[in-house]
Motif scaffolding. Structure first.
Motif, short mmCIF file in Angstrom:
data_model
loop_
_atom_site.label_atom_id
_atom_site.label_comp_id
_atom_site.label_asym_id
_atom_site.label_seq_id
_atom_site.Cartn_x
_atom_site.Cartn_y
_atom_site.Cartn_z
N THR A 256 0.73 -1.32 -0.07
CA THR A 256 -0.12 -0.04 -0.02
C THR A 256 0.87 1.22 0.02
O THR A 256 0.69 2.25 -0.59
CB THR A 256 -0.99 0.11 1.09
N ALA A 257 1.76 1.33 0.81
CA ALA A 257 2.73 2.36 0.96
C ALA A 257 3.40 2.70 -0.45
O ALA A 257 3.59 3.71 -0.90
CB ALA A 257 4.09 2.14 1.72
N ARG A 258 3.68 1.69 -1.08
CA ARG A 258 4.50 1.62 -2.73
C ARG A 258 3.50 2.28 -3.45
O ARG A 258 3.88 2.96 -4.24
CB ARG A 258 5.13 0.37 -3.07
N ALA A 259 2.38 1.60 -3.37
CA ALA A 259 1.22 2.34 -4.39
C ALA A 259 0.96 3.67 -4.06
O ALA A 259 0.41 4.61 -4.93
CB ALA A 259 -0.17 1.45 -4.17
N ASN A 260 1.16 4.27 -2.91
CA ASN A 260 0.90 5.64 -2.64
C ASN A 260 2.14 6.39 -2.73
O ASN A 260 2.22 7.77 -2.23
CB ASN A 260 0.32 5.61 -1.01
N GLY A 261 3.29 5.87 -3.51
CA GLY A 261 4.33 6.89 -3.66
C GLY A 261 5.46 6.52 -3.08
O GLY A 261 6.54 7.32 -3.12
N ASP A 262 5.75 5.61 -2.21
CA ASP A 262 7.01 5.30 -1.56
C ASP A 262 7.68 4.08 -2.04
O ASP A 262 7.29 2.97 -1.36
CB ASP A 262 6.61 5.30 0.31
N PRO A 263 8.33 4.11 -3.12
CA PRO A 263 8.95 2.89 -3.67
C PRO A 263 9.92 2.07 -2.67
O PRO A 263 10.06 1.03 -2.84
CB PRO A 263 9.64 3.48 -5.11
N SER A 264 10.49 2.91 -1.70
CA SER A 264 11.45 2.26 -0.80
C SER A 264 10.85 1.25 0.20
O SER A 264 11.51 0.89 1.08
CB SER A 264 12.55 3.10 -0.27
N ALA A 265 9.41 1.41 0.24
CA ALA A 265 8.92 0.90 1.53
C ALA A 265 8.98 -0.66 1.56
O ALA A 265 9.00 -1.33 0.51
CB ALA A 265 7.17 1.14 1.38
N VAL A 266 9.30 -1.15 2.74
CA VAL A 266 9.40 -2.74 2.99
C VAL A 266 8.63 -3.14 4.09
O VAL A 266 8.11 -2.27 5.08
CB VAL A 266 11.20 -2.96 3.39
N PRO A 267 8.29 -4.59 4.11
CA PRO A 267 7.39 -4.83 5.24
C PRO A 267 8.19 -4.84 6.60
O PRO A 267 9.12 -5.27 6.51
CB PRO A 267 7.08 -6.25 4.73
N VAL A 268 7.30 -4.36 7.51
CA VAL A 268 8.05 -4.78 8.89
C VAL A 268 7.21 -5.35 9.91
O VAL A 268 6.03 -4.98 10.15
CB VAL A 268 8.28 -3.13 9.48
N ILE A 269 7.82 -6.59 10.32
CA ILE A 269 6.67 -7.35 10.99
C ILE A 269 6.46 -7.07 12.33
O ILE A 269 5.40 -7.55 12.83
CB ILE A 269 7.63 -8.73 11.05
N THR A 270 7.18 -6.03 12.85
CA THR A 270 6.93 -5.52 14.25
C THR A 270 6.00 -4.40 14.15
O THR A 270 5.78 -4.00 15.28
CB THR A 270 8.16 -5.24 14.94
N ALA A 271 5.97 -3.91 13.14
CA ALA A 271 4.74 -2.66 13.04
C ALA A 271 3.35 -3.01 13.13
O ALA A 271 2.70 -3.11 12.00
CB ALA A 271 5.16 -1.91 11.76
N HIS A 272 2.75 -3.52 14.10
CA HIS A 272 1.68 -3.71 14.24
C HIS A 272 1.00 -3.38 15.61
O HIS A 272 1.79 -3.08 16.48
CB HIS A 272 1.38 -5.25 13.94
N ALA A 273 -0.28 -3.35 15.83
CA ALA A 273 -1.08 -2.97 17.09
C ALA A 273 -0.65 -4.08 17.97
O ALA A 273 -0.77 -5.13 17.61
CB ALA A 273 -2.30 -2.63 16.74
N PRO A 274 -0.45 -3.85 19.27
CA PRO A 274 -0.19 -4.60 20.34
C PRO A 274 -1.48 -5.76 20.41
O PRO A 274 -2.70 -5.32 20.27
CB PRO A 274 0.14 -3.91 21.60
N GLY A 275 -1.10 -6.92 20.43
CA GLY A 275 -2.23 -7.70 20.90
C GLY A 275 -1.73 -9.24 20.70
O GLY A 275 -0.88 -9.55 20.04
N THR A 276 -2.43 -10.16 21.37
CA THR A 276 -2.11 -11.41 21.52
C THR A 276 -2.37 -12.15 19.98
O THR A 276 -3.71 -12.14 19.80
CB THR A 276 -2.68 -12.23 22.40
N THR A 277 -1.74 -12.85 19.57
CA THR A 277 -1.98 -14.07 18.22
C THR A 277 -1.56 -15.40 18.56
O THR A 277 -0.83 -15.53 19.54
CB THR A 277 -1.17 -13.31 16.88
N VAL A 278 -1.91 -16.19 17.68
CA VAL A 278 -1.74 -17.68 17.96
C VAL A 278 -1.06 -18.32 16.95
O VAL A 278 -1.18 -18.02 15.83
CB VAL A 278 -3.17 -18.23 18.33
N LYS A 279 0.14 -19.04 17.50
CA LYS A 279 0.91 -20.07 16.38
C LYS A 279 0.88 -21.18 16.85
O LYS A 279 1.13 -21.46 17.96
CB LYS A 279 2.39 -19.31 16.23
N TYR A 280 0.56 -22.18 15.93
CA TYR A 280 0.70 -23.58 16.49
C TYR A 280 1.43 -24.45 15.25
O TYR A 280 1.79 -24.18 14.19
CB TYR A 280 -0.63 -24.26 16.39
#
Length: 505
Positions: free
Chosen positions: A341-365
């Motif tokens: 989305t950031a790249r589509a909005n004009g930021d070609p250098s945007a990379v995904p950041v796995i830690t950039a999310h709202a705090p909250g519990t998720t589940v991995k199994y």
């Protein structure tokens, strides 16, 4: 014991080869042949040239395998060990590198781990035994490339946070309680974590305190000990098992285990780190925890084979493992969508950041399978399979969503060195599609990140020879061939060479 705590951990640990060799691209099959064929030739030659192994003479005393003798009858245990690993690789083919890449230039480093084991039987009763366990540990040195760039990293002794230093720390402190359900006793071997030499045939085993979950789960006779066996993270443990631990590999946990004649069942819950590969643990169990379940069946998993191929008296075991982690983990797809989305909005250098999310519990199994089988008096085989759902962030162990492993070891009775051992294992690791795309777009995990990714499975072949020199002194030579390091077929292959010195006091 003082010799362990005073090991010279301030030895310089990184040197670059002045004119690094470069390994040009080749197929993993071809690379594997360069290691596998000589190993098989050496084993077959040893068998051909040596007379058949003789049955052990009961009158001959077994060689001492610790520097100092230890009794099995004392209520206390004082022991220790030191492990020093010199490891390096020549340069290899790499058209590019990223922040978390295995460095393509030649390098070598030294790691050192010393552990003091203390144990006391608080209640010495054959049916209701209570142990207090305490381990003090110091970990010095570093891994090649600061332990980055490989999912199956090549040295299990390496701490994943090189800034922690070698200051001694508490590795384990726990209470171990046995509750017997029968008066019938069976022999068991005294270890640093369990002092009894006889236990009830049917019993509950309870543990609470600080520990490493692989102490009690996913244990495998030929493939669990990085001090005398394989060195690779995904050879000694199930790489897809993202087990609860801090960056040193320890956590606070509670273990409930039931043992019967031929089977055992275990439940373990442990504290998760507050962040991926973090030092601090989250004590809020409603928000974060790791639940682990294992069933072990101590009979050969190959009972269907005819007796002429496998004697029914040969020991074997199979273990089924599952885990469910609750923690503040990111979701790869969410991070990818935000970057696109950031790249589509004009930021070609945007990379995904796995830690950039709202705090909250998720589940991995995930799930795991582990087997071992004795084939002859000296030869054993073993294997693992592991899988996790792969949508959530790799958080505590390594970046593997699926793994296969098959290997074996051979004791040195044929060449009159019964405490020597040679081992060979092949491992193939993989990650799921979202994890692949995350790395391909330039995302960083806590171990991986080449800046881009041409995906392929990370394939590893490891061989070692461990020699018993004198009492508790062992040395080993280890070779690992790695195709597609960090799942990137644009880089590698890599040949990693190690010399290990191990001392049991």
């Amino acid at each position: 014991m003082a010799a362990i705590s005073s090991l010279p951990y301030n030895v310089p640990v990184q040197y670059c080869l002045p004119q690094p060799l470069v390994i040009m691209p080749m197929t993993f099959r071809k690379a594997a042949r360069t290691l596998l064929i000589p190993c098989l030739f050496a084993v077959s030659t040893a068998y051909a040239q040596q007379p058949p192994a003789q049955a052990p003479d009961p009158e001959v005393t077994a060689p001492q395998v610790t520097i100092f003798p230890h009794t099995d009858t004392s209520r206390y245990l004082i022991a220790g060990q030191a492990n020093i690993i010199f490891q390096g690789h020549p340069g290899f083919h790499s058209p590019y590198e990223g922040t978390n890449s295995l460095l393509a230039r030649g390098e070598y480093k030294v790691s050192m781990v010393g552990t003091l084991f203390l144990g006391l039987q608080l209640h010495h009763n054959l049916r209701y035994n209570t142990d207090a366990i305490y381990n003090l540990e110091s970990s010095g040195g570093r891994g090649v490339s600061e332990a980055l760039g490989l999912a199956g990293f090549t040295n299990l002794d390496v701490v994943r946070n090189p800034n922690l230093g070698s200051v001694p720390y508490t590795a384990r402190v726990q209470l171990h309680q046995t509750i017997g359900l029968t008066d019938k006793l069976i022999d068991t071997q005294r270890t640093q974590l369990s002092l009894a030499t006889k236990v009830p045939e049917r019993r509950f085993d309870l543990r609470v305190g600080r520990m490493s979950l692989p102490d009690v789960l996913d244990v495998n006779g030929p493939g669990s000990d990085s001090h005398l066996q394989f060195l690779n993270w995904t050879a000694d443990n199930n790489g897809a098992w993202d087990y609860a631990a801090d960056t040193r590999g320890y956590t606070y946990a509670f273990v409930t285990e039931y043992d019967d004649i031929h089977w055992s069942a275990r439940y373990v819950f442990g504290l998760m780190p507050t962040v991926a590969n973090g030092v601090d643990l989250d004590w809020n169990l409603r928000r974060a925890r790791g639940d682990n379940y294992e069933f072990e069946y101590r009979k050969t998993p190959f009972a269907f084979l005819p007796e002429r191929l496998l004697s029914p008296e040969r020991k074997g075991a199979v273990r089924l493992l599952s885990f469910v982690n609750h923690a503040d983990m990111g979701v790869y797809r969410d991070a990818i969508d935000a970057a696109l989305t950031a790249r589509a909005n004009g930021d070609p250098s945007a990379v995904p950041v796995i830690t950039a999310h709202a705090p909250g519990t998720t589940v991995k199994y995930g799930f795991g399978l582990n087997f071992e089988q004795e084939l002859t008096q000296d030869l054993r085989t073993f294997g693992r399979f592991g899988w996790n759902e792969g949508q959530h962030q790799s958080f505590a162990y390594t970046e593997v969503d699926q793994t296969f492993e098959l290997g074996g070891d051979l004791a040195g009775n044929r060449w009159s060195r019964p405490n020597d051992k040679v081992g060979l294992a092949g491992i193939s690791n993989a990650i799921k599609r979202d994890h692949q795309q995350y790395l391909a777009l330039g995302g960083l995990g806590f171990l991986l990140g080449d800046g881009k990714l041409n995906y392929a499975r990370e394939d590893i072949l490891e061989a070692y020879y461990t020699a018993h020199n004198w009492r508790g002194l062992f040395t080993a030579f280890d070779v690992q061939l790695i195709a597609h390091p960090g799942y990137n077929q644009d880089r590698g292959p890599v040949a990693m060479f190690s010399i290990r010195t191990h001392v049991d006091f």
